[in-house]
Design a protein around this motif. Structure first.
Motif, PDB file in Angstrom:
ATOM      1  N   GLY A  68       0.820  -1.205   0.000  1.00 29.59           N
ATOM      2  CA  GLY A  68       0.000   0.000   0.000  1.00 29.59           C
ATOM      3  C   GLY A  68       0.856   1.257   0.000  1.00 29.59           C
ATOM      4  N   THR A  69       0.247   2.380  -0.380  1.00 27.52           N
ATOM      5  CA  THR A  69       0.985   3.642  -0.424  1.00 27.52           C
ATOM      6  C   THR A  69       0.040   4.819  -0.199  1.00 27.52           C
ATOM      7  OG1 THR A  69       2.408   5.075  -1.740  1.00 27.52           O
ATOM      8  CG2 THR A  69       0.791   3.777  -2.950  1.00 27.52           C
ATOM      9  N   ALA A  70       0.519   5.810   0.532  1.00 28.57           N
ATOM     10  CA  ALA A  70      -0.238   7.051   0.705  1.00 28.57           C
ATOM     11  C   ALA A  70       0.085   8.033  -0.409  1.00 28.57           C
ATOM     12  CB  ALA A  70       0.092   7.676   2.055  1.00 28.57           C
ATOM     13  N   THR A  71       1.122   7.729  -1.180  1.00 33.40           N
ATOM     14  CA  THR A  71       1.540   8.592  -2.291  1.00 33.40           C
ATOM     15  C   THR A  71       0.853   8.149  -3.570  1.00 33.40           C
ATOM     16  OG1 THR A  71       3.705   8.875  -1.271  1.00 33.40           O
ATOM     17  CG2 THR A  71       3.519   9.432  -3.603  1.00 33.40           C
ATOM     18  N   PRO A  72       0.099   9.012  -4.224  1.00 34.64           N
ATOM     19  CA  PRO A  72      -0.529   8.637  -5.488  1.00 34.64           C
ATOM     20  C   PRO A  72       0.518   8.138  -6.491  1.00 34.64           C
ATOM     21  CG  PRO A  72      -1.435  10.681  -4.698  1.00 34.64           C
ATOM     22  CD  PRO A  72      -0.257  10.364  -3.824  1.00 34.64           C
ATOM     23  N   THR A  73       0.267   6.954  -7.026  1.00 34.19           N
ATOM     24  CA  THR A  73       1.201   6.290  -7.924  1.00 34.19           C
ATOM     25  C   THR A  73       0.540   6.103  -9.278  1.00 34.19           C
ATOM     26  OG1 THR A  73       2.105   5.160  -5.990  1.00 34.19           O
ATOM     27  CG2 THR A  73       2.683   4.263  -8.137  1.00 34.19           C
ATOM     28  N   HIS A  74       1.311   6.320 -10.336  1.00 32.59           N
ATOM     29  CA  HIS A  74       0.806   6.242 -11.705  1.00 32.59           C
ATOM     30  C   HIS A  74       0.463   4.795 -12.056  1.00 32.59           C
ATOM     31  CE1 HIS A  74       1.487   7.862 -16.059  1.00 32.59           C
ATOM     32  NE2 HIS A  74       0.226   7.723 -15.751  1.00 32.59           N
ATOM     33  N   VAL A  75      -0.744   4.542 -12.547  1.00 31.50           N
ATOM     34  CA  VAL A  75      -1.207   3.217 -12.966  1.00 31.50           C
ATOM     35  C   VAL A  75      -1.072   3.104 -14.477  1.00 31.50           C
ATOM     36  CG1 VAL A  75      -3.182   1.640 -13.066  1.00 31.50           C
ATOM     37  CG2 VAL A  75      -2.893   3.159 -11.094  1.00 31.50           C
ATOM     38  N   GLY A  76      -0.495   2.005 -14.949  1.00 35.75           N
ATOM     39  CA  GLY A  76      -0.407   1.780 -16.392  1.00 35.75           C
ATOM     40  C   GLY A  76       0.201   2.955 -17.134  1.00 35.75           C
ATOM     41  N   ALA A  77       1.442   3.267 -16.817  1.00 37.89           N
ATOM     42  CA  ALA A  77       2.110   4.447 -17.378  1.00 37.89           C
ATOM     43  C   ALA A  77       2.133   4.436 -18.902  1.00 37.89           C
ATOM     44  CB  ALA A  77       3.530   4.556 -16.830  1.00 37.89           C
ATOM     45  N   ASP A  78       2.042   3.257 -19.505  1.00 38.12           N
ATOM     46  CA  ASP A  78       2.061   3.167 -20.960  1.00 38.12           C
ATOM     47  C   ASP A  78       0.667   3.316 -21.575  1.00 38.12           C
ATOM     48  OD1 ASP A  78       1.202   0.739 -19.855  1.00 38.12           O
ATOM     49  OD2 ASP A  78       1.938  -0.426 -21.558  1.00 38.12           O
ATOM     50  N   LYS A  79      -0.335   3.594 -20.747  1.00 39.04           N
ATOM     51  CA  LYS A  79      -1.715   3.699 -21.227  1.00 39.04           C
ATOM     52  C   LYS A  79      -2.278   5.094 -20.959  1.00 39.04           C
ATOM     53  CE  LYS A  79      -2.533  -1.182 -20.319  1.00 39.04           C
ATOM     54  NZ  LYS A  79      -1.134  -1.450 -20.571  1.00 39.04           N
ATOM     55  N   SER A  80      -3.229   5.478 -21.782  1.00 38.65           N
ATOM     56  CA  SER A  80      -3.988   6.702 -21.564  1.00 38.65           C
ATOM     57  C   SER A  80      -5.407   6.265 -21.227  1.00 38.65           C
ATOM     58  CB  SER A  80      -3.961   7.563 -22.826  1.00 38.65           C
ATOM     59  OG  SER A  80      -4.735   8.718 -22.634  1.00 38.65           O
ATOM     60  N   TRP A  81      -5.895   6.644 -20.051  1.00 41.82           N
ATOM     61  CA  TRP A  81      -7.177   6.175 -19.535  1.00 41.82           C
ATOM     62  C   TRP A  81      -8.284   7.187 -19.807  1.00 41.82           C
ATOM     63  CZ3 TRP A  81      -6.976   1.271 -17.901  1.00 41.82           C
ATOM     64  CH2 TRP A  81      -5.732   0.762 -17.510  1.00 41.82           C
ATOM     65  N   SER A  82      -9.493   6.686 -20.098  1.00 40.65           N
ATOM     66  CA  SER A  82     -10.639   7.585 -20.309  1.00 40.65           C
ATOM     67  C   SER A  82     -11.660   7.472 -19.182  1.00 40.65           C
ATOM     68  CB  SER A  82     -11.313   7.301 -21.648  1.00 40.65           C
ATOM     69  OG  SER A  82     -11.825   5.980 -21.678  1.00 40.65           O
ATOM     70  N   SER A  83     -11.729   6.315 -18.523  1.00 38.51           N
ATOM     71  CA  SER A  83     -12.642   6.161 -17.383  1.00 38.51           C
ATOM     72  C   SER A  83     -12.156   5.038 -16.491  1.00 38.51           C
ATOM     73  CB  SER A  83     -14.082   5.902 -17.853  1.00 38.51           C
ATOM     74  OG  SER A  83     -14.180   4.656 -18.488  1.00 38.51           O
ATOM     75  N   VAL A  84     -12.655   5.049 -15.251  1.00 35.33           N
ATOM     76  CA  VAL A  84     -12.226   4.067 -14.262  1.00 35.33           C
ATOM     77  C   VAL A  84     -13.345   3.855 -13.246  1.00 35.33           C
ATOM     78  CG1 VAL A  84     -11.155   5.784 -12.755  1.00 35.33           C
ATOM     79  CG2 VAL A  84     -10.291   3.444 -12.742  1.00 35.33           C
ATOM     80  N   ASP A  85     -13.380   2.674 -12.655  1.00 32.84           N
ATOM     81  CA  ASP A  85     -14.292   2.404 -11.554  1.00 32.84           C
ATOM     82  C   ASP A  85     -13.630   1.366 -10.663  1.00 32.84           C
ATOM     83  OD1 ASP A  85     -16.528   2.827 -10.030  1.00 32.84           O
ATOM     84  OD2 ASP A  85     -17.835   1.514 -11.185  1.00 32.84           O
ATOM     85  N   SER A  86     -14.142   1.215  -9.450  1.00 30.69           N
ATOM     86  CA  SER A  86     -13.558   0.243  -8.536  1.00 30.69           C
ATOM     87  C   SER A  86     -14.649  -0.526  -7.825  1.00 30.69           C
ATOM     88  CB  SER A  86     -12.651   0.936  -7.518  1.00 30.69           C
ATOM     89  OG  SER A  86     -13.393   1.842  -6.752  1.00 30.69           O
ATOM     90  N   GLY A  87     -14.311  -1.767  -7.501  1.00 30.88           N
ATOM     91  CA  GLY A  87     -15.166  -2.601  -6.676  1.00 30.88           C
ATOM     92  C   GLY A  87     -14.579  -2.641  -5.278  1.00 30.88           C
ATOM     93  N   LEU A  88     -14.858  -3.705  -4.563  1.00 34.03           N
ATOM     94  CA  LEU A  88     -14.398  -3.804  -3.177  1.00 34.03           C
ATOM     95  C   LEU A  88     -12.868  -3.799  -3.076  1.00 34.03           C
ATOM     96  CD1 LEU A  88     -15.568  -4.023  -0.338  1.00 34.03           C
ATOM     97  CD2 LEU A  88     -15.494  -6.508  -0.583  1.00 34.03           C
ATOM     98  N   TYR A  89     -12.214  -4.743  -3.734  1.00 28.86           N
ATOM     99  CA  TYR A  89     -10.749  -4.832  -3.713  1.00 28.86           C
ATOM    100  C   TYR A  89     -10.186  -4.959  -5.128  1.00 28.86           C
ATOM    101  CZ  TYR A  89     -11.244  -5.776   1.284  1.00 28.86           C
ATOM    102  OH  TYR A  89     -11.543  -5.694   2.613  1.00 28.86           O
ATOM    103  N   PHE A  90     -10.831  -4.376  -6.108  1.00 28.81           N
ATOM    104  CA  PHE A  90     -10.346  -4.430  -7.479  1.00 28.81           C
ATOM    105  C   PHE A  90     -10.775  -3.168  -8.216  1.00 28.81           C
ATOM    106  CE2 PHE A  90     -14.632  -5.853  -7.899  1.00 28.81           C
ATOM    107  CZ  PHE A  90     -15.038  -5.556  -9.195  1.00 28.81           C
ATOM    108  N   SER A  91     -10.166  -2.956  -9.368  1.00 32.97           N
ATOM    109  CA  SER A  91     -10.451  -1.766 -10.168  1.00 32.97           C
ATOM    110  C   SER A  91     -10.514  -2.155 -11.641  1.00 32.97           C
ATOM    111  CB  SER A  91      -9.345  -0.728  -9.991  1.00 32.97           C
ATOM    112  OG  SER A  91      -9.137  -0.432  -8.631  1.00 32.97           O
ATOM    113  N   CYS A  92     -11.220  -1.361 -12.420  1.00 33.98           N
ATOM    114  CA  CYS A  92     -11.286  -1.552 -13.865  1.00 33.98           C
ATOM    115  C   CYS A  92     -11.202  -0.190 -14.540  1.00 33.98           C
ATOM    116  CB  CYS A  92     -12.601  -2.220 -14.283  1.00 33.98           C
ATOM    117  SG  CYS A  92     -12.785  -3.914 -13.676  1.00 33.98           S
TER     118      CYS A  92
END
Length: 186
Positions: A68-92
């Protein structure tokens, strides 16, 4: 990290910013969306950068680790995201190319890749109703342990937790579902 908002009366919208506090100078990142799961959050910038922070016990931050981290970390640096959502312990998330990825816990098949193996990095949702580029995603929504996506071909695909036998581990179309343009008719 803090997410702060300012109301602009002149344009009547909420301007979100992510204040990144790291060993260096403070960075102010504008945001277009923020979602949260169980003890973690994701923040999407208007430029398609996705940041994650918080608990990461199952890889739900998508940063190739389970620390875990308190520092915002870049997800999928090789991708450009248009939308996101999260469930209990997962994200899409959906990329600007309309590819759909999920990451995190996968005990009920909620990552949509036909397995029940957790992933700490984004994995492409494949199989069933979403097969390569034949049915690309327009939007995604996640619940406790299941996910549904509105597809470009007008159908809805769902996968994950299946207590009522409604879905499975790979994306399957909801029988009879059809979405048509702005009229929102089924």
């Amino acid at each position: 990290a803090r997410v702060v908002g300012e109301r602009c009366a002149c344009k009547r919208y909420l301007h979100l910013r992510l204040l990144l506090h790291s060993p260096g100078p403070r960075v102010d990142v504008p945001l277009q969306d923020v979602v949260s799961g169980k003890d973690f959050a994701l923040a999407l910038s208007p430029t398609g950068k996705l940041f994650a922070f918080g608990d990461n016990s199952y890889g739900q931050l998508g940063v190739d680790t389970t620390t875990g981290t308190a520092t915002p970390t870049h997800v999928g640096a090789d991708k450009s995201w248009s939308s996101v959502d999260s469930g209990l312990y997962f994200s899409c998330g959906i990329t600007t190319g309309r590819d759909l990825y999920c990451w995190g816990i996968n005990g009920a098949g909620q990552l949509g890749n036909g397995t029940t193996i957790n992933s700490s990095r984004p994995v492409l949702v494949t199989g069933g109703a979403i097969s390569g580029h034949t049915a690309t995603a327009i939007s995604v929504t996640s619940g406790g342990a299941q996910t549904c996506a509105l597809l470009e071909n007008g159908t809805i695909a769902c996968w994950g937790y299946n207590s009522r036998y409604q879905i499975q581990k790979i994306p399957m179309s909801i029988q009879g579902s059809r979405f048509y343009g702005a009229g929102l008719s089924w």
